[in-house]
Design an enzyme around this catalytic site. Structure first.
Site, PDB file in Angstrom:
ATOM      1  N   GLU A  72      26.352  50.344  57.583  1.00 54.81           N
ATOM      2  CA  GLU A  72      27.506  49.556  58.016  1.00 54.81           C
ATOM      3  C   GLU A  72      28.744  50.379  57.688  1.00 54.81           C
ATOM      4  OE1 GLU A  72      30.021  45.440  57.343  1.00 54.81           O
ATOM      5  OE2 GLU A  72      29.092  46.465  55.665  1.00 54.81           O
ATOM      6  N   ASP A  88      24.704  47.913  53.515  1.00 52.27           N
ATOM      7  CA  ASP A  88      25.936  47.124  53.499  1.00 52.27           C
ATOM      8  C   ASP A  88      27.090  47.962  52.940  1.00 52.27           C
ATOM      9  OD1 ASP A  88      27.056  44.365  53.773  1.00 52.27           O
ATOM     10  OD2 ASP A  88      27.427  44.602  51.631  1.00 52.27           O
TER      11      ASP A  88
HETATM   12  C1  GLC Z   1      29.437  43.403  54.663  1.00 52.11           C
HETATM   13  C2  GLC Z   1      28.635  42.235  55.175  1.00 52.11           C
HETATM   14  C3  GLC Z   1      29.430  40.996  54.959  1.00 52.11           C
HETATM   15  C4  GLC Z   1      29.641  40.820  53.470  1.00 52.11           C
HETATM   16  C5  GLC Z   1      30.288  42.051  52.874  1.00 52.11           C
HETATM   17  C6  GLC Z   1      30.160  42.050  51.381  1.00 52.11           C
HETATM   18  O1  GLC Z   1      30.598  43.589  55.370  1.00 52.11           O
HETATM   19  O2  GLC Z   1      28.289  42.440  56.510  1.00 52.11           O
HETATM   20  O3  GLC Z   1      28.816  39.861  55.508  1.00 52.11           O
HETATM   21  O4  GLC Z   1      30.438  39.713  53.215  1.00 52.11           O
HETATM   22  O5  GLC Z   1      29.677  43.239  53.306  1.00 52.11           O
HETATM   23  O6  GLC Z   1      28.850  42.323  51.003  1.00 52.11           O
END
Ligand code: GLC
Ligand code: MG
Length: 527
Positions: A265, A201
């Site tokens: 991500e 994440d």
């Molecule tokens: C990422 C996740 C999202 C979350 C954010 C904070 O972007 O995909 O859903 O709110 O991180 O952890």
């Protein structure tokens, strides 16, 4: 290629656990629910699942606020359930990836509970603390995910703490060596249990500028991914030191047999910065391609982002293609205006590009965003939000397994945590019984991906063609996608048809109607 990693050419499946299948009738999907439906994924041909957060959490951000990194959220199941899922997955060739959240914890995590008690507490430096600005306000201009100052005042210790997301999600301080040690331990804990890897994440976050400098303003005409609320995320994310973490983790992942997968991500606006997270093939093995997901679904837009991606990635690296997730919404709505031929065209694209494809649950049946009325919204970060990104609940609603009132998602009479898609929406049972359905088309694409496409970038070539026709060759396969409203033809060299978005073979095998696509054998002698 015998020695290529399992994820090259694979079809992964992002499974939003709370919305997939509820085994115990509490209205929330759970891990035993996944077990009960695992054969569906095996029928579909899925190589691995990424489970949305499964760790204990107060759920201010539905698991993206972790309060214990080495356990399972009681609402979702137990460690034993997860072990059982890993074992059942192994039997079916389905690897299990977990979601790891290293940018921040929950404010309920014992580290933060301790950190906020005193300036000299044992875990104080696990988080980012700063004195007020001379006027008593926040230390700098950084804003959180809701557009509010990213700093929360803590009267007890007279300092602010940083939260790039909600106030209940304090950012970890990666300048602190103990944080590195904690996460090495967490990685080993899960890898030892047989977890195949992690989706990481906010992988572009982690380190913050040591001097906490102000972020610069966004340029005029900025793109969707360049920043928000008027600021470019130059100092609160994307710091060069973050790459050191991934070099370290890659060594850990590589010390396991088979090597464990790190899928980031990486929320960056261009292919160059995306490529940087692969390092020299010594950082993340996979990085989510957001410029692709946000590209215009047109021949010119796709050609541009595909060629830039392939040009930027280091030699031998595996690109990642996805177009829906729990934050950005579903591609049948965003790209395709819910038009069935175009949904199939998008699936054809996603599942024939080289590298790794990640489908979001429901993509395979062409599930669209669901309008969730304000009273029923559950996402605190985007509650009531309008505009492009809107409220994130729209892409988190339960899977529609069948046409019954509970959709086969939960027990009869139980109110699911988010509203079910309308009964008129496509469901799995109906589509599984109809070989001309989008679900079957998706399954056939995945089968073809496994038997005919190696997933290697070296075998891939974009073909020149008229405006509106996106065509490429992958090994001895040729793919043609007509993104225009005019009639087109498959490129010269296209031979026997293997699969078409229309299902049936047309009288003229080279013809490509508007919003239609085909896969054919490539016969170089014809080209
Ligand atoms: C990422 C996740 C999202 C979350 C954010 C904070 O972007 O995909 O859903 O709110 O991180 O952890
Ligand atoms: Mg449940």
């Amino acid at each position: 290629m015998a020695d290529s990693p399992w994820w090259q050419g694979a079809a992964l499946y992002q499974l939003y656990v709370r919305s997939w299948h509820d085994s115990d009738g509490d209205g929330y999907g759970d891990i035993r629910g996944i077990l009960e439906r695992l054969d569906y994924l095996s029928w579909l041909g899925i190589d691995g699942v990424w489970l949305s957060p499964t760790m204990p959490s107060p759920d201010e951000d539905w698991g993206y606020d972790v309060s214990d990194y080495t356990s399972v959220h009681p609402e979702l199941g137990t460690l034993a359930d997860l072990d059982a899922l890993i074992a059942a997955g192994t039997e079916r060739g389905i690897r299990v990836l977990l979601d790891l959240v290293p940018n921040h914890t929950s404010s309920a995590h014992p580290w933060f509970v301790d950190a906020r008690t005193a300036r000299d507490s044992a875990h104080r430096d696990y988080y980012v603390w700063a004195d007020p600005a001379p006027d008593g306000g926040p230390p700098n201009n950084w804003l959180d995910a809701t557009g509010q100052p990213a700093w929360q005042w803590e009267p007890a210790t007279g300092q602010y703490y940083l939260h790039n997301f909600l106030a209940g999600q304090p950012d970890l301080n990666w300048w602190e060596p103990a944080v590195h040690a904690e996460f090495r331990r967490i990685l080993d804990f899960w890898f030892d249990r047989g977890v195949a890897g992690f989706r990481i994440d906010v992988a572009h976050g982690l380190y913050k500028d040591a001097e906490l400098r102000d972020n610069p303003p966004l340029q005029a005409n900025h793109g969707e991914l360049d920043g928000r609320y008027g600021l470019q995320p130059v100092y609160n994310a994307n710091r060069p030191q973050t790459h050191d973490i991934y070099r370290d983790w890659r060594q850990i992942a590589g010390s396991y047999a088979p090597p464990r997968l790190l899928l980031g991500e990486t929320w960056v606006p261009d292919a160059g910065r995306l490529a940087s997270y692969y390092g020299s093939n010594d950082e993340l093995q996979l990085a989510f391609n957001f410029p692709f997901a946000f590209a215009e679904f047109s021949e010119a837009g796709l050609r541009d982002v595909i060629s830039k991606t392939l040009a930027a990635l280091p030699f031998g690296a595996c690109p990642v293609w996805m177009a829906s997730n729990h934050d950005i919404g579903r591609f049948p709505s965003r790209w395709c205006a819910e038009d069935k031929p175009r949904i199939r065209l998008a699936l054809l694209l996603l599942l024939t590009l080289p590298g790794t494809t990640v489908l979001y649950y429901g993509d395979e049946i062409g599930m669209a965003d669901v309008l969730v009325l304000p009273d029923l919204q559950r996402d605190a970060m985007t509650k009531g939000a309008a505009g492009k990104r809107g409220n994130r609940d729209r892409a988190r609603t339960p899977m529609r397994w069948d046409g019954s009132a509970s959709a086969g998602f939960t027990a009869a009479g139980v109110v699911p945590w988010l509203p079910l898609p309308d009964v008129s929406e496509p469901d799995v049972a109906e589509q599984r019984g109809d070989t001309s359905s989008t679900l079957w088309f998706c399954k056939q694409l995945i089968d073809l991906r496994h038997t005919e496409l190696g997933g290697g970038v070296a075998d891939f070539e974009l073909l020149p063609g008229p405006a509106g026709l996106l065509a490429y060759r992958v090994g001895d396969i040729v793919v043609g996608l007509n993104l225009s409203a005019e009639q087109q033809r498959m490129p010269t060299g296209a031979g026997r048809q293997l699969l078409a978005t229309t299902g049936a073979a047309s009288a003229d095998p080279a013809a490509l109607g508007p919003s239609h696509g085909k896969i054919a054998r490539w016969l170089p002698a014809l080209g």
